[in-house]
Design a protein around this motif. Structure first.
Motif, mmCIF file in Angstrom:
data_model
loop_
_atom_site.group_PDB
_atom_site.id
_atom_site.type_symbol
_atom_site.label_atom_id
_atom_site.label_comp_id
_atom_site.label_asym_id
_atom_site.label_seq_id
_atom_site.Cartn_x
_atom_site.Cartn_y
_atom_site.Cartn_z
ATOM 1 N N HIS A 75 -44.037 31.098 -25.255
ATOM 2 C CA HIS A 75 -43.520 32.151 -26.133
ATOM 3 C C HIS A 75 -44.335 32.348 -27.398
ATOM 4 C CE1 HIS A 75 -40.266 32.330 -23.381
ATOM 5 N NE2 HIS A 75 -40.045 31.032 -23.534
ATOM 6 N N SER A 76 -44.809 31.249 -27.954
ATOM 7 C CA SER A 76 -45.606 31.376 -29.170
ATOM 8 C C SER A 76 -46.636 30.257 -29.183
ATOM 9 C CB SER A 76 -44.710 31.251 -30.401
ATOM 10 O OG SER A 76 -45.489 30.962 -31.539
ATOM 11 N N GLY A 77 -47.835 30.584 -29.645
ATOM 12 C CA GLY A 77 -48.881 29.567 -29.747
ATOM 13 C C GLY A 77 -48.732 28.723 -30.994
ATOM 14 N N THR A 78 -47.826 29.166 -31.896
ATOM 15 C CA THR A 78 -47.731 28.478 -33.185
ATOM 16 C C THR A 78 -46.297 28.001 -33.461
ATOM 17 O OG1 THR A 78 -47.509 30.637 -34.267
ATOM 18 C CG2 THR A 78 -49.718 29.692 -34.166
ATOM 19 N N THR A 79 -45.485 28.845 -34.098
ATOM 20 C CA THR A 79 -44.110 28.448 -34.429
ATOM 21 C C THR A 79 -43.156 29.569 -34.014
ATOM 22 O OG1 THR A 79 -44.381 29.413 -36.613
ATOM 23 C CG2 THR A 79 -44.760 27.028 -36.431
ATOM 24 N N ALA A 88 -48.811 25.253 -28.449
ATOM 25 C CA ALA A 88 -50.193 24.774 -28.314
ATOM 26 C C ALA A 88 -50.672 24.185 -29.640
ATOM 27 C CB ALA A 88 -51.102 25.918 -27.879
ATOM 28 N N GLN A 89 -50.332 24.875 -30.746
ATOM 29 C CA GLN A 89 -50.754 24.378 -32.065
ATOM 30 C C GLN A 89 -50.154 22.996 -32.337
ATOM 31 O OE1 GLN A 89 -49.216 26.462 -35.533
ATOM 32 N NE2 GLN A 89 -51.083 25.990 -36.670
ATOM 33 N N GLN A 90 -48.859 22.839 -32.003
ATOM 34 C CA GLN A 90 -48.205 21.547 -32.259
ATOM 35 C C GLN A 90 -48.777 20.437 -31.373
ATOM 36 O OE1 GLN A 90 -44.344 23.226 -31.595
ATOM 37 N NE2 GLN A 90 -43.834 23.253 -33.782
ATOM 38 N N HIS A 123 -52.485 31.139 -25.305
ATOM 39 C CA HIS A 123 -52.188 30.294 -26.472
ATOM 40 C C HIS A 123 -53.098 29.057 -26.499
ATOM 41 C CE1 HIS A 123 -48.912 32.875 -27.259
ATOM 42 N NE2 HIS A 123 -48.063 32.375 -26.384
ATOM 43 N N ALA A 124 -53.329 28.468 -25.343
ATOM 44 C CA ALA A 124 -54.183 27.271 -25.295
ATOM 45 C C ALA A 124 -55.585 27.618 -25.803
ATOM 46 C CB ALA A 124 -54.254 26.718 -23.869
#
Ligand code: PGA
Length: 267
Positions: A75-79, A88-90, A123-124
């Motif tokens: 759903h989201s690459g970040t938050t 992915a960021q986390q 996202h990756a």
């Protein structure tokens, strides 16, 4: 081509103590096998659960083992407001440099669709996570001789990513690994023959190469009941660039015996 042996720990081990014991035994066995295991020839990686990722990756700093996530949020690459998801960021922040995507257990138990996988791939890439993209046919599809058709369909997500973002060719070339895992071979002790796997890998390599002009030969791993008895025969095939190992990766000895087989064969 460099070989890769990747341990997919799935929903194991149960406790932090057991995770630490597994890492202790992996690190001491790697030391003991330094003649046998060449990290320049065979890259080692483990994929712990999201809850253990930060602790595992902290312990694996300055060792030959890389750390991967098992999945990332579509759903989201970040938050965002996506209860239960990790982005992915986390995962990257927790120490993963790679992530598995599209494992058959996620396709089966989480109904992961091609659209979701495209989101996850996007996202990756945006978070500089390498991707181990898992594909494979079910027993019924294998029996119906639909393997290549199924794989083509699953690989079409990579083609779509490149159509949407042609500039990703270079990243894909360097940071995408395909893991061919027949669903019927995962955790069952049943394996296809080495020549079947080799022919399938050749098909996968040709198919991905056809997606863009500048794509070099892609790395293709085999997964599904790889163990200490069959690792040498898989490693001997020039079409098999490594292994994605489930059950046998939960014991340092068996995981590193498999890694040694690839290290020797690809030297
Ligand atoms: P297995 O699992 O080695 O236990 O068959 C492989 C995988 O699911 O990646």
């Amino acid at each position: 081509m460099q070989a890769w042996v990747i341990g997919n720990w799935k929903q194991n081990p149960a406790t932090t103590n057991e995770v630490n014991e597994l890492i202790d035994s992996l690190l001491s066995a790697i030391d003991e096998r330094s003649n046998d295991l060449n990290p320049d020839i065979c890259q080692l990686m483990v994929a712990p659960t999201a809850i253990h990722l930060a602790a595992v990756s902290a312990r694996l700093q300055q060792t030959p083992l890389l750390c991967a996530a098992q999945d990332i949020s579509a759903h989201s690459g970040t938050t965002g407001a996506y209860t239960g998801d990790c982005s992915a960021q986390q995962m990257a922040d927790a120490g993963a440099s790679w992530t598995l995507l599209g494992h058959s257990e996620r396709r089966q138990y989480h109904q992961e669709s091609a659209d979701e996988l495209l989101q996850k791939l996007t996202h990756a890439q945006a978070q500089q996570l390498g991707v181990i993209f898992c594909i494979g046919e079910t027993q019924a599809q294998y029996d119906a001789k639909q393997t290549l058709e199924v794989l083509n369909e699953q690989l079409a997500v990579i083609k779509e990513l490149l159509t949407q973002q042609p500039k990703l060719v270079k990243t894909i070339a360097e940071r995408l690994i395909i893991a061919y895992e027949p669903v019927w071979a995962i955790g069952t002790g049943k394996v296809p023959t080495v020549s079947e796997v080799s022919a399938t890998h050749e098909h996968i390599k040709q198919t991905v190469a056809s997606f863009a002009d500048e794509l070099p030969e892609i790395t293709v791993l085999y997964g599904g009941s790889v163990n200490t008895d069959n690792a040498d025969s898989f490693a001997a095939s020039p079409m098999i660039d490594g292994a994605l190992v489930g059950g046998a990766s939960l014991k340092a000895e068996s995981f590193l015996t498999i890694a040694s087989a690839f290290s020797r064969a690809k030297a």
